[in-house]
Design a protein around this motif. Structure first.
Motif, PDB file in Angstrom:
ATOM      1  N   GLN A 231       0.826  -1.211   0.000  1.00 18.34           N
ATOM      2  CA  GLN A 231       0.000   0.000   0.000  1.00 18.34           C
ATOM      3  C   GLN A 231       0.863   1.264   0.000  1.00 18.34           C
ATOM      4  OE1 GLN A 231      -3.083  -0.042   2.979  1.00 18.34           O
ATOM      5  NE2 GLN A 231      -3.878  -2.047   2.321  1.00 18.34           N
ATOM      6  N   ARG A 232       2.083   1.178   0.532  1.00 19.74           N
ATOM      7  CA  ARG A 232       3.000   2.325   0.470  1.00 19.74           C
ATOM      8  C   ARG A 232       3.362   2.630  -0.988  1.00 19.74           C
ATOM      9  NH1 ARG A 232       6.134   4.812   4.172  1.00 19.74           N
ATOM     10  NH2 ARG A 232       5.661   3.204   5.726  1.00 19.74           N
ATOM     11  N   ASP A 233       3.589   1.547  -1.783  1.00 23.48           N
ATOM     12  CA  ASP A 233       3.870   1.749  -3.209  1.00 23.48           C
ATOM     13  C   ASP A 233       2.700   2.448  -3.901  1.00 23.48           C
ATOM     14  OD1 ASP A 233       6.370   0.431  -3.070  1.00 23.48           O
ATOM     15  OD2 ASP A 233       5.355  -1.518  -3.206  1.00 23.48           O
ATOM     16  N   LEU A 234       1.483   2.026  -3.560  1.00 21.83           N
ATOM     17  CA  LEU A 234       0.299   2.659  -4.153  1.00 21.83           C
ATOM     18  C   LEU A 234       0.201   4.114  -3.730  1.00 21.83           C
ATOM     19  CD1 LEU A 234      -2.451  -0.114  -3.776  1.00 21.83           C
ATOM     20  CD2 LEU A 234      -1.005   0.383  -5.743  1.00 21.83           C
ATOM     21  N   ALA A 235       0.578   4.401  -2.479  1.00 18.63           N
ATOM     22  CA  ALA A 235       0.542   5.792  -2.004  1.00 18.63           C
ATOM     23  C   ALA A 235       1.515   6.657  -2.795  1.00 18.63           C
ATOM     24  CB  ALA A 235       0.858   5.822  -0.516  1.00 18.63           C
ATOM     25  N   GLU A 236       2.755   6.116  -3.037  1.00 17.59           N
ATOM     26  CA  GLU A 236       3.728   6.872  -3.811  1.00 17.59           C
ATOM     27  C   GLU A 236       3.266   7.056  -5.258  1.00 17.59           C
ATOM     28  OE1 GLU A 236       7.641   5.308  -3.543  1.00 17.59           O
ATOM     29  OE2 GLU A 236       7.665   5.281  -1.344  1.00 17.59           O
ATOM     30  N   GLU A 237       2.637   6.030  -5.801  1.00 21.79           N
ATOM     31  CA  GLU A 237       2.153   6.087  -7.186  1.00 21.79           C
ATOM     32  C   GLU A 237       1.045   7.117  -7.353  1.00 21.79           C
ATOM     33  OE1 GLU A 237       1.456   4.843 -11.252  1.00 21.79           O
ATOM     34  OE2 GLU A 237       3.163   4.698  -9.892  1.00 21.79           O
ATOM     35  N   THR A 238       0.159   7.209  -6.368  1.00 25.53           N
ATOM     36  CA  THR A 238      -1.014   8.081  -6.495  1.00 25.53           C
ATOM     37  C   THR A 238      -0.843   9.427  -5.817  1.00 25.53           C
ATOM     38  OG1 THR A 238      -1.968   7.087  -4.510  1.00 25.53           O
ATOM     39  CG2 THR A 238      -2.580   6.110  -6.640  1.00 25.53           C
ATOM     40  N   GLY A 239       0.216   9.591  -5.010  1.00 23.08           N
ATOM     41  CA  GLY A 239       0.385  10.832  -4.281  1.00 23.08           C
ATOM     42  C   GLY A 239      -0.553  10.975  -3.101  1.00 23.08           C
ATOM     43  N   LEU A 240      -1.106   9.857  -2.635  1.00 20.51           N
ATOM     44  CA  LEU A 240      -2.024   9.863  -1.494  1.00 20.51           C
ATOM     45  C   LEU A 240      -1.322   9.297  -0.264  1.00 20.51           C
ATOM     46  CD1 LEU A 240      -5.122   8.399  -3.378  1.00 20.51           C
ATOM     47  CD2 LEU A 240      -4.776  10.803  -2.746  1.00 20.51           C
ATOM     48  N   SER A 241      -1.941   9.472   0.883  1.00 15.37           N
ATOM     49  CA  SER A 241      -1.402   8.869   2.099  1.00 15.37           C
ATOM     50  C   SER A 241      -1.735   7.382   2.117  1.00 15.37           C
ATOM     51  CB  SER A 241      -1.996   9.542   3.340  1.00 15.37           C
ATOM     52  OG  SER A 241      -3.376   9.220   3.463  1.00 15.37           O
ATOM     53  N   THR A 242      -0.955   6.602   2.879  1.00 19.20           N
ATOM     54  CA  THR A 242      -1.241   5.163   2.977  1.00 19.20           C
ATOM     55  C   THR A 242      -2.599   4.921   3.633  1.00 19.20           C
ATOM     56  OG1 THR A 242       0.012   5.120   5.052  1.00 19.20           O
ATOM     57  CG2 THR A 242       1.175   4.454   3.046  1.00 19.20           C
ATOM     58  N   ALA A 243      -3.001   5.784   4.545  1.00 15.31           N
ATOM     59  CA  ALA A 243      -4.316   5.632   5.178  1.00 15.31           C
ATOM     60  C   ALA A 243      -5.420   5.802   4.147  1.00 15.31           C
ATOM     61  CB  ALA A 243      -4.483   6.635   6.309  1.00 15.31           C
ATOM     62  N   THR A 244      -5.270   6.810   3.265  1.00 15.87           N
ATOM     63  CA  THR A 244      -6.277   7.038   2.220  1.00 15.87           C
ATOM     64  C   THR A 244      -6.332   5.855   1.266  1.00 15.87           C
ATOM     65  OG1 THR A 244      -5.964   9.428   2.353  1.00 15.87           O
ATOM     66  CG2 THR A 244      -6.993   8.577   0.354  1.00 15.87           C
ATOM     67  N   VAL A 245      -5.157   5.326   0.910  1.00 16.65           N
ATOM     68  CA  VAL A 245      -5.111   4.152   0.032  1.00 16.65           C
ATOM     69  C   VAL A 245      -5.829   2.970   0.686  1.00 16.65           C
ATOM     70  CG1 VAL A 245      -3.557   2.387  -0.914  1.00 16.65           C
ATOM     71  CG2 VAL A 245      -3.040   4.818  -1.228  1.00 16.65           C
ATOM     72  N   SER A 246      -5.584   2.763   1.978  1.00 15.58           N
ATOM     73  CA  SER A 246      -6.221   1.657   2.690  1.00 15.58           C
ATOM     74  C   SER A 246      -7.734   1.797   2.681  1.00 15.58           C
ATOM     75  CB  SER A 246      -5.707   1.587   4.124  1.00 15.58           C
ATOM     76  OG  SER A 246      -6.347   0.559   4.845  1.00 15.58           O
ATOM     77  N   TYR A 247      -8.213   3.000   2.962  1.00 13.58           N
ATOM     78  CA  TYR A 247      -9.657   3.235   2.947  1.00 13.58           C
ATOM     79  C   TYR A 247     -10.224   3.021   1.538  1.00 13.58           C
ATOM     80  CZ  TYR A 247      -9.581   5.207   7.675  1.00 13.58           C
ATOM     81  OH  TYR A 247      -9.468   5.381   9.027  1.00 13.58           O
ATOM     82  N   ALA A 248      -9.497   3.499   0.527  1.00 13.31           N
ATOM     83  CA  ALA A 248      -9.993   3.389  -0.850  1.00 13.31           C
ATOM     84  C   ALA A 248     -10.121   1.931  -1.270  1.00 13.31           C
ATOM     85  CB  ALA A 248      -9.056   4.138  -1.798  1.00 13.31           C
ATOM     86  N   LEU A 249      -9.141   1.113  -0.904  1.00  7.01           N
ATOM     87  CA  LEU A 249      -9.187  -0.302  -1.277  1.00  7.01           C
ATOM     88  C   LEU A 249     -10.354  -1.022  -0.614  1.00  7.01           C
ATOM     89  CD1 LEU A 249      -5.380  -1.154  -1.107  1.00  7.01           C
ATOM     90  CD2 LEU A 249      -6.805  -1.051  -3.163  1.00  7.01           C
ATOM     91  N   ARG A 250     -10.768  -0.535   0.552  1.00  3.86           N
ATOM     92  CA  ARG A 250     -11.905  -1.145   1.251  1.00  3.86           C
ATOM     93  C   ARG A 250     -13.221  -0.442   0.943  1.00  3.86           C
ATOM     94  NH1 ARG A 250     -10.239  -1.098   7.329  1.00  3.86           N
ATOM     95  NH2 ARG A 250      -8.896   0.631   6.679  1.00  3.86           N
ATOM     96  N   GLY A 251     -13.174   0.597   0.077  1.00  2.00           N
ATOM     97  CA  GLY A 251     -14.398   1.308  -0.289  1.00  2.00           C
ATOM     98  C   GLY A 251     -14.974   2.118   0.848  1.00  2.00           C
ATOM     99  N   MET A 252     -14.128   2.719   1.677  1.00  2.00           N
ATOM    100  CA  MET A 252     -14.587   3.414   2.880  1.00  2.00           C
ATOM    101  C   MET A 252     -14.060   4.855   2.920  1.00  2.00           C
ATOM    102  SD  MET A 252     -13.697   0.383   5.634  1.00  2.00           S
ATOM    103  CE  MET A 252     -13.965   1.513   7.002  1.00  2.00           C
ATOM    104  N   GLN A 253     -14.881   5.776   3.324  1.00  3.13           N
ATOM    105  CA  GLN A 253     -14.518   7.107   3.793  1.00  3.13           C
ATOM    106  C   GLN A 253     -13.791   7.984   2.775  1.00  3.13           C
ATOM    107  OE1 GLN A 253     -12.576   7.143   7.620  1.00  3.13           O
ATOM    108  NE2 GLN A 253     -13.790   5.427   8.396  1.00  3.13           N
TER     109      GLN A 253
END
Length: 367
Positions: free
Chosen positions: A27-49
């Motif tokens: 998820q850290r790799d996804l955060a670097e790829e998208t410019g988002l925080s790892t928390a935001t990436v985690s929420y996005a993958l679970r469809g939350m918040q």
């Protein structure tokens, strides 16, 4: 953007070194790829918040980089593994094979994975496997029990959601039960055989001395006493050769039965084989009734008279109750399914010689 190690190229020359697996995309790799925080990436993958467009952005990056969720981490975060144990009494029974496969497909359609295991009709092995599946943190355990009266079910129910098929479990341990009306099915089958003139009936059963109180076998004994029949219980495996050997032994005994009631169609196939190996024909010499209406039963000569259980409804009810217990922690009321008789060509009047032996037998004897 973080650069990832490429996978090995097919056909690359052998270097003598153990190939290194490419690192898992995190998820850290996804955060670097998208410019988002790892928390935001985690929420996005679970469809939350997070907004839908952010969720889509993260999912596209995940697909592009080959991200796969870590099942262990997901289980730690959610308390669920996504796996459901399906503990079968015996997968040599063709009906249980089909039912387990249908459960697996239905669970997969709901985003869950079935771990299907076989107790081999052994109560001790069943207890061990049930405990092992609970140790593996399955979200629920669906069981077609060998021994529904065993004491270990209460302990298993304290560790995972427990769902029973066919028979109710002792002490009300299960979170949900979808059971068969064995009393109606067995009573009807024995009445059918009595109406055809049979008084000596062998019941082929998966149960044995270690599980004497299985509901179906208990009902058979009660109905036999009520009707004044000579009914004997014979433990049988589900496989063709094993069931045929049991049938041959029963037919070679003193005052053999004129009819068989088999607690699974797979056992009835063995009776057909054993009877013919003994020089007998169905139904001229021996009548046979099965108990679950597998599609193969229609292809026998003659087709097998049996009882059908509504498998599609059964699977829907079981999965619905399993998901409800997992997600909402709710128990469901017991659901009882009634059998539907499928009369075909395997029941007839007793053969002359065998019928006279039955007439001389003492009424009401049961073993």
């Amino acid at each position: 953007m973080k650069r990832l190690t490429p996978a090995l190229v097919k056909g690359a020359p052998y270097t003598g070194r153990v190939p290194q697996r490419p690192p898992r995309v995190t998820q850290r790799d996804l955060a670097e790829e998208t410019g988002l925080s790892t928390a935001t990436v985690s929420y996005a993958l679970r469809g939350m918040q997070v907004p839908p467009e952010t969720q889509q952005r993260v999912r596209e990056a995940a697909e592009r980089l080959g991200y796969q969720a870590d099942p262990i981490a997901r289980a730690l975060a959610s308390g669920r593994t996504g796996y459901i144990g399906v503990l079968c009494r015996s997968l040599t029974d063709v009906w249980q094979q089909a039912t387990a496969a249908a459960l697996g497909r239905r669970l997969l359609g709901d985003g869950r994975h079935a771990l299907i295991v076989d107790a081999s009709n052994d109560p001790a092995l069943e207890a061990t496997l049930a405990s092992q599946l609970a140790d593996q943190r399955v979200d629920a355990l669906i069981v077609l029990p060998v021994d529904p009266g065993a004491a270990h079910w209460s302990e298993v129910a304290e560790r995972t959601v427990l769902i029973s098929i066919g028979d109710g479990l002792s002490g009300g341990a299960a979170h949900a039960e979808v059971v068969f009306d064995n009393e109606a099915g067995i009573t009807d089958a024995l009445h059918v055989l009595v109406a055809a003139g049979h008084r000596r009936i062998a019941v082929m059963t998966p149960g044995g001395l270690t599980t004497p109180d299985r509901p179906a076998e208990t009902v058979a004994g009660q109905v036999a006493r009520r009707l004044g029949l000579h009914v004997t219980l014979h433990r049988s495996p589900h496989d063709l050769d094993g069931a045929a050997a049991v049938a041959r032994g029963v037919l070679a005994g003193q005052d053999p039965p004129t009819a068989f009631l088999c607690m699974a169609d797979s056992m009835a196939y063995g009776v057909y084989a054993g009877a013919r190996e003994s020089g007998l024909e169905v139904p001229d010499d021996i009548s046979v009734v099965g108990y679950d209406d597998h599609p193969l039963s229609r292809l026998l000569t003659p087709p097998l008279s049996t009882y059908r259980w509504p498998v599609d409804l059964l699977v829907d009810l079981v999965v619905e109750r399993t998901v409800k217990a997992i997600t909402a922690g709710k128990r469901s009321r017991r659901r009882v399914l009634a059998p539907v008789a499928q009369p075909r060509g395997s029941v007839g009047a007793p053969g002359t010689a065998r019928g006279s032996a039955a007439a001389d037998a003492p009424a009401g004897e049961s073993t």
